[in-house]
Design an enzyme around this catalytic site. Structure first.
Site, PDB file in Angstrom:
ATOM      1  N   CYS A 267     -10.901  78.476  10.839  1.00 37.01           N
ATOM      2  CA  CYS A 267     -10.498  77.079  11.019  1.00 37.01           C
ATOM      3  C   CYS A 267     -11.235  76.243   9.972  1.00 37.01           C
ATOM      4  O   CYS A 267     -12.174  76.726   9.316  1.00 37.01           O
ATOM      5  CB  CYS A 267     -10.862  76.593  12.420  1.00 37.01           C
ATOM      6  SG  CYS A 267     -12.636  76.529  12.685  1.00 37.01           S
TER       7      CYS A 267
ATOM      8  N   HIS B 102     -21.248  74.532  15.410  1.00 36.88           N
ATOM      9  CA  HIS B 102     -21.408  74.104  16.804  1.00 36.88           C
ATOM     10  C   HIS B 102     -22.270  72.849  16.948  1.00 36.88           C
ATOM     11  O   HIS B 102     -22.314  72.250  18.014  1.00 36.88           O
ATOM     12  CB  HIS B 102     -22.164  75.184  17.608  1.00 36.88           C
ATOM     13  CG  HIS B 102     -21.451  76.470  17.732  1.00 36.88           C
ATOM     14  ND1 HIS B 102     -20.130  76.545  18.038  1.00 36.88           N
ATOM     15  CD2 HIS B 102     -21.887  77.757  17.642  1.00 36.88           C
ATOM     16  CE1 HIS B 102     -19.780  77.819  18.109  1.00 36.88           C
ATOM     17  NE2 HIS B 102     -20.820  78.575  17.863  1.00 36.88           N
TER      18      HIS B 102
ATOM     19  N   HIS C 135     -22.883  76.895  26.371  1.00 26.95           N
ATOM     20  CA  HIS C 135     -22.403  76.961  24.989  1.00 26.95           C
ATOM     21  C   HIS C 135     -23.234  76.031  24.087  1.00 26.95           C
ATOM     22  O   HIS C 135     -23.542  74.896  24.475  1.00 26.95           O
ATOM     23  CB  HIS C 135     -20.918  76.568  24.929  1.00 26.95           C
ATOM     24  CG  HIS C 135     -20.288  76.901  23.617  1.00 26.95           C
ATOM     25  ND1 HIS C 135     -20.374  76.056  22.531  1.00 26.95           N
ATOM     26  CD2 HIS C 135     -19.606  77.988  23.210  1.00 26.95           C
ATOM     27  CE1 HIS C 135     -19.741  76.622  21.510  1.00 26.95           C
ATOM     28  NE2 HIS C 135     -19.267  77.796  21.890  1.00 26.95           N
TER      29      HIS C 135
ATOM     30  N   GLU D 241     -22.523  74.185  21.612  1.00 27.80           N
ATOM     31  CA  GLU D 241     -21.913  72.861  21.357  1.00 27.80           C
ATOM     32  C   GLU D 241     -22.282  71.891  22.489  1.00 27.80           C
ATOM     33  O   GLU D 241     -22.654  70.736  22.235  1.00 27.80           O
ATOM     34  CB  GLU D 241     -20.387  72.999  21.275  1.00 27.80           C
ATOM     35  CG  GLU D 241     -19.691  71.658  21.103  1.00 27.80           C
ATOM     36  CD  GLU D 241     -18.171  71.758  21.110  1.00 27.80           C
ATOM     37  OE1 GLU D 241     -17.624  72.778  20.651  1.00 27.80           O
ATOM     38  OE2 GLU D 241     -17.522  70.806  21.584  1.00 27.80           O
TER      39      GLU D 241
ATOM     40  N   CYS E 122     -10.275  70.023  19.693  1.00 31.03           N
ATOM     41  CA  CYS E 122      -9.993  69.897  18.261  1.00 31.03           C
ATOM     42  C   CYS E 122      -8.567  70.348  17.926  1.00 31.03           C
ATOM     43  O   CYS E 122      -7.973  71.138  18.660  1.00 31.03           O
ATOM     44  CB  CYS E 122     -11.029  70.649  17.432  1.00 31.03           C
ATOM     45  SG  CYS E 122     -10.641  72.371  17.205  1.00 31.03           S
TER      46      CYS E 122
ATOM     47  N   SER F 206     -13.001  82.070  14.024  1.00 29.34           N
ATOM     48  CA  SER F 206     -13.966  82.634  13.080  1.00 29.34           C
ATOM     49  C   SER F 206     -13.607  84.087  12.745  1.00 29.34           C
ATOM     50  O   SER F 206     -14.450  84.862  12.316  1.00 29.34           O
ATOM     51  CB  SER F 206     -15.396  82.505  13.615  1.00 29.34           C
ATOM     52  OG  SER F 206     -15.507  83.070  14.886  1.00 29.34           O
TER      53      SER F 206
HETATM   54 FE1  F3S Z   1     -13.209  74.999  14.252  1.00 24.33          FE
HETATM   55 FE2  F3S Z   1     -14.355  72.677  14.366  1.00 24.33          FE
HETATM   56 FE3  F3S Z   1     -12.410  73.228  15.989  1.00 24.33          FE
HETATM   57  S1  F3S Z   1     -15.359  74.606  14.066  1.00 24.33           S
HETATM   58  S2  F3S Z   1     -12.522  75.445  16.310  1.00 24.33           S
HETATM   59  S3  F3S Z   1     -12.245  73.028  13.766  1.00 24.33           S
HETATM   60  S4  F3S Z   1     -14.255  72.125  16.464  1.00 24.33           S
END
Ligand code: F3S
Length: 277
Positions: A12, A71, A121, A123, A188, A260
């Protein structure tokens, strides 16, 4: 057997950005990230070869430069870094930054801050730091019943990678118990798209294969969605984990990957399944 791949695969935006920041920082020598930069062993090994190492605390960091991963981190980490005279390379994803900022804003406006997400987590640990660890973390509808929201002004933010259906159900439960609510839907865009893609694929495929780290929160959400909508679903980290018997009598297979998981790994998985006889 037809193999369909999710529309969005590969890193991402936030992961790509954090890796770029780490690579730039490592140009003049070894650097350390606070916690693993991403949930993928091969990529982590590759980054280590390029001088990007992992530390679990600031004391463990042997370099002058330190990298904050996508994060994010609580303000206490930035303060500690200053004490240890570290130069910060901040890989906090802008979407995570938004959750931190919105939570802080709500807190300063006097709202009781509710964070919908997983307490353990990183974050969420980071976000809590921006509201003096005074927020309520809610993970499930059942959690809502533990709190008295009556007569309180409730301010809600949500973990970037949280599942949409659970988020909406939790918000509905809180609504039933309260008078004033302010909500920031901080999931997001990448998460929204991947979860939608996965749900659609899972509905039309007999078997779903989700590729990504076993510790990766967003990958785990994709696996849960697949289990919910598809007859069979498997979560793998590497193409070598694929088993031929999973596809017995299957007419269609869907493949999706976490944010990821490198694109090449997802494509390799697709290729292997296509060649199963
Ligand atoms: Fe990636 Fe940022 Fe969303 S790391 S999964 S774009 S919060």
């Amino acid at each position: 057997m037809k193999v369909k791949i999710a529309e969005v695969i590969g890193f991402c935006f936030g992961v790509e950005r954090a890796i770029d920041i780490a690579l730039k920082a490592s140009k003049e020598g070894e650097v350390f990230t606070l916690g693993p930069l991403i949930h993928n062993k091969e990529v982590i090994e590759d980054l280590e070869k390029k001088g990007i190492k992992i530390a679990n605390s600031i004391e463990e960091i042997k370099s002058k430069k330190m990298i904050i991963r996508a994060h994010g981190a609580p303000p206490s980490i930035y303060e500690e870094a200053k004490i240890f005279e570290k130069e910060i390379y901040d890989g906090t994803c802008p979407y995570v930054k938004l959750v931190q900022n919105k939570a802080k804003e709500l807190f300063e406006e006097g709202y009781e801050v509710v964070i919908i997400g997983k307490k353990e987590h990183p974050e969420i640990k980071g976000v809590l730091g921006y509201i003096q660890n005074k927020g309520i973390v809610i993970t499930s509808e059942e959690d809502v019943h533990k709190y008295d929201f009556n007569k309180k002004r409730i301010g809600i933010v949500v973990q970037t990678t949280f599942r949409e259906d659970i988020f909406l159900n939790i918000v509905n439960r809180i609504l039933e118990k309260s008078f004033e609510i302010k909500i920031f839907n901080t999931r997001c865009p990448d998460t929204k798209l991947r979860q939608k893609n996965t749900r659609e694929l899972a509905k039309e495929c007999d078997v779903m294969i989700i590729v990504g780290g076993k510790d990766s929160s967003n990958t785990k959400r994709l696996f849960e969605i697949s289990k919910k909508y598809s007859k069979k679903a498997y979560h793998i980290e590497k193409p070598e984990e694929i088993k031929k018997e999973w596809f017995k009598n299957a007419n269609s297979v869907g493949v999706a990957g976490g944010s990821s998981t490198p694109k090449e790994i997802v494509l390799k998985v697709k290729e292997i399944i296509e060649n199963i006889d």
